[in-house]
Write an enzyme that holds these catalytic residues in place. Structure first.
Site, short mmCIF file in Angstrom:
data_model
loop_
_atom_site.label_atom_id
_atom_site.label_comp_id
_atom_site.label_asym_id
_atom_site.label_seq_id
_atom_site.Cartn_x
_atom_site.Cartn_y
_atom_site.Cartn_z
N ASN A 1 -31.76 -22.90 33.15
CA ASN A 1 -30.79 -21.80 33.01
C ASN A 1 -31.15 -20.74 34.04
OD1 ASN A 1 -30.04 -19.05 31.96
ND2 ASN A 1 -29.09 -20.23 30.31
N CYS B 1 -24.22 -11.08 32.65
CA CYS B 1 -25.00 -10.18 33.47
C CYS B 1 -24.04 -9.35 34.29
CB CYS B 1 -25.89 -11.00 34.39
SG CYS B 1 -26.69 -10.06 35.67
N ILE C 1 -21.78 -19.78 21.92
CA ILE C 1 -21.71 -18.43 22.42
C ILE C 1 -23.11 -17.90 22.75
CG2 ILE C 1 -19.64 -17.84 21.13
CD1 ILE C 1 -21.33 -16.34 19.09
N THR D 1 -25.33 -14.24 22.79
CA THR D 1 -25.44 -13.27 21.69
C THR D 1 -24.35 -12.21 21.78
OG1 THR D 1 -27.02 -12.00 23.00
CG2 THR D 1 -27.93 -13.56 21.43
N GLY E 1 -27.91 -15.88 15.15
CA GLY E 1 -28.21 -16.39 13.82
C GLY E 1 -26.94 -16.63 13.01
N GLY F 1 -30.60 -22.20 18.33
CA GLY F 1 -31.42 -21.10 18.83
C GLY F 1 -32.28 -20.50 17.75
#
Ligand SMILES: Cc1cc2nc3c(=O)[nH]c(=O)nc-3n(C[C@H](O)[C@H](O)[C@H](O)COP(=O)(O)OP(=O)(O)OC[C@H]3O[C@@H](n4cnc5c(N)ncnc54)[C@H](O)[C@@H]3O)c2cc1C
Ligand SMILES: Cc1cc2nc3c(=O)[nH]c(=O)nc-3n(C[C@H](O)[C@H](O)[C@H](O)COP(=O)(O)O)c2cc1C
Ligand code: FES
Lengths: 290, 272
Positions: free
Chosen positions: A102, A133, A193, A195, A220, A268
């Site tokens: 990544n 970003c 997705i 976060t 989460g 994750g």
């Protein structure tokens, strides 16, 4: 375990990989020993985001626990491209699964350099582009704007023949439009997705952030249904494969992401609670539906 | 002589609570960890209740909680807890026969003192926990040690019973020395500075210990605390800054670190 799957030409033993930045295979091998290699929880290993230059990451505190999840402001600490290739890649190449690296850059030129360097390494099977970003020149989040993303991919796509996965940000008005731009610009897959932008209030200083980095990103099970909606919205508009993630904790959750249109899933935050979550979810997924 | 960190079995394991004790303000959980390796003093585990982990204050906990091993005996691991939030609250609710998820032992623990130096154990509050297993190991190795413990008040000072024969300080003067445990530490070092200091406790206490030892050139090993999501190096959430300007992960590079690696032991976001 059944459930072998072809993802962009990578033959994966099962449809569960790790989400970038949520599993450090080198640290885990130090902690658990070689048992980790014999029983690796994921069918491919995705690296943490690598940038051109080393980054220290954000000042602590970096995590805040919330109902059904957490907010992080880790800040993408990494050794930088050269450090990654020299120190980490040799150990990662010994993992029993394909490697996906990544990468992220704040201008197209940086991303081109990253992608060219990664393309040159046979140990690496595929590239995931983190576009959550801001473009330092325009201030726009590259992955939030279809035109920005198309411009970036026009520069980057020709530099590699390895599968190129674009990791979409959920922090945008219309994620499907960005996904369409990714497909039109030559992406081999999209993943989502990342976060969700989130804020944790300081316990004693009104209005101040708890997290050292200011805002953070939520992950989460609390974000799982947002992820399902976004995966489905993207699946309706693109034909390239989708890596579905966001809050997946068990086989049923993974199944729902696949049913929404994902080709494989990534796990994750659940790995923080259960280091072998990837393997457990793959097993639960392979069990007959009840 | 060095002590080696035990490596953790791969994955979390489901373990039963075999005993539950109370020491004033603290609770002790004893877990029947029959197949786990012997931990090094200073190592920790990640714990979560199997049932009802969540649904406390703010609908937490969600992540497992880091707990220092208090004491290890064959097939059993002991933990000392103070109820400071939804995670410790739920763990302290557990009764004999209830199950927890356990991961570990994790991290780097304490190292024995170099030849000829005596060991001074200096703890505050629930930071007593790793000093108990350290005291056991030093005794087994035939190394002399003294223990100094600081507590808020009398109910907390009952935690002192977890060590052999510690000297106690309390903030309110209800038990032992009226004042800070670091005053006891300074007096010990005045009497004989040829020592290694082992410390665990709230960040301000740990920082005071670090500063006292630095000023006197006494080596110190500090067991740090930091907010953790995973405990095995996966999240990069638990970092603390070191003297050389880099961050280290407390879960894999610590929790025990040599004090001279730090400019400060005050860790943002940790501790109560
Ligand atoms: C290596 C290590 C060993 C430890 N050993 C022990 C031990 O032996 N015994 C023991 O009792 N404790 C120990 N701890 C501390 C314990 O793990 C933490 O205090 C844990 O956070 C308690 O969880 P809680 O839900 O009870 O309290 P929390 O609600 O987590 O509150 C504890 C502290 O966490 C911070 N906090 C508050 N809200 C949040 C939030 N939403 N997200 C993130 N942080 C928040 C605050 O600083 C608060 O004071 C250890 C910690 C580490 C790192
Ligand atoms: C602690 C943490 C660190 C992360 N680091 C990265 C990263 O370096 N690069 C990236 O693309 N995504 C990163 N992510 C996002 C995850 O890859 C994933 O998209 C997101 O957490 C949703 O999945 P989950 O709910 O299963 O965690 C990170 C997430 C967490 C929680
Ligand atoms: S707690 Fe996750 S890296 Fe240390």
């Amino acid at each position: 375990m059944s459930g072998a799957v072809d993802f962009c030409g990578l033959a994966l033993e099962h449809p569960v990989i790790n989400a970038s930045g949520t599993f450090d295979a080198i640290a885990a091998q130090r902690v658990f020993g070689d048992a980790l290699l014999a029983d690796f929880p994921f069918s491919a290993f995705v690296s943490k985001t690598i940038t051109l230059e080393p980054r220290a990451g954000n000042p602590p505190p970096r995590i805040y626990e919330v109902a059904g999840g957490m907010i992080n402001s880790i800040g993408l600490p990494n050794r930088g491209l050269a450090g990654y290739l020299e120190h980490d890649l040799p150990s990662l190449a010994a993992l029993p699964v394909p490697l996906i690296v990544n990468v992220m850059g704040s201008v197209a030129d940086e991303v081109v350099q990253l992608v060219e360097a990664v393309d040159a390494r046979a140990e690496i099977a595929a590239i995931e582009l983190n576009v959550s970003c801001p473009n330092v020149k325009t201030g726009l989040d590259i992955g939030a704007d279809p035109d920005e993303l198309a411009r970036l991919l026009a520069a980057v796509r020709p530099r590699t023949r390895k599968p190129l996965i674009v990791k979409l940000t959920p922090n945008t008005a219309d994620v499907a439009r960005v996904a369409v731009a990714a497909e039109a610009s030559g992406a081999d897959a999209v993943s989502l997705i990342n976060t969700l932008r989130a804020f944790a209030a300081h316990s004693t200083r009104p209005g101040a952030p708890w997290l050292g980095g200011g805002t953070g990103g939520q992950s989460g099970p609390a974000v799982r249904h947002v992820a399902l909606a976004q995966i489905a919205a993207v699946a309706r508009r693109v034909t390239i494969p989708i890596v579905g993630m966001g809050g997946i904790q068990n086989g049923r959750h993974a199944r729902e992401a696949l049913d929404a249109g994902a080709c494989i899933v990534a796990v994750g935050t659940e790995s923080f609670r259960d280091p072998l979550a990837g393997q457990r979810i793959a097993r639960e997924l392979a069990a007959p539906r009840v | 002589m060095t002590w080696t960190a035990a490596s953790a079995p791969l994955g979390r394991r489901r373990i039963t609570v075999s005993d539950r004790r109370t020491y004033g303000a603290y609770g002790v959980l004893v877990l029947a960890d029959t197949n786990g390796p012997d931990p090094q003093p200073g190592q920790f585990y990640m714990l979560a209740a199997v049932e009802r982990w969540g649904g406390g204050a703010d609908e937490r906990p969600f992540l497992p909680r880091a707990l220092s091993v208090l004491r290890a005996e064959p097939g059993r691991a002991h933990f000392m807890l103070e109820d400071v939030g939804p995670g410790t609250d739920r763990l302290l609710e557990l009764a004999v026969g209830d199950d927890v998820w356990l991961l570990g032992p994790l991290g780097q623990g304490f190292q024995p003192p170099e030849e000829g130096r005596r060991a001074i154990l200096c703890g505050g509050g629930v930071g007593t926990a790793p000093l108990a297993i350290l005291e056991d190991a030093l005794r087994a190795a035939g190394t002399a040690s003294v223990a100094l413990l600081g507590f808020r008040d009398a109910p907390h000072a009952q935690g002192a019973a977890l060590l052999g024969d510690p000297r106690v300080a309390t903030d309110d003067g209800s038990v032992g020395h009226h004042g800070r445990v670091t005053e006891l530490l300074s007096a010990e070092l005045d009497a004989d500075p040829h020592a290694v200091v082992y410390s665990c406790g709230p960040p301000p206490m740990l920082e005071a210990v670090r500063a006292i030892c630095e000023a006197r050139g006494v080596p110190a090993q500090l067991a740090l605390e930091s907010g953790m999501a995973c405990g095995f190096g996966a999240c990069y959430g638990c970092v603390v800054p070191t003297r050389d300007g880099s961050y280290i992960r407390v879960c894999v590079d610590g929790p025990v670190v040599d004090a001279d690696r730090l400019d400060t032991a005050l860790v943002a976001g940790a501790g109560h």
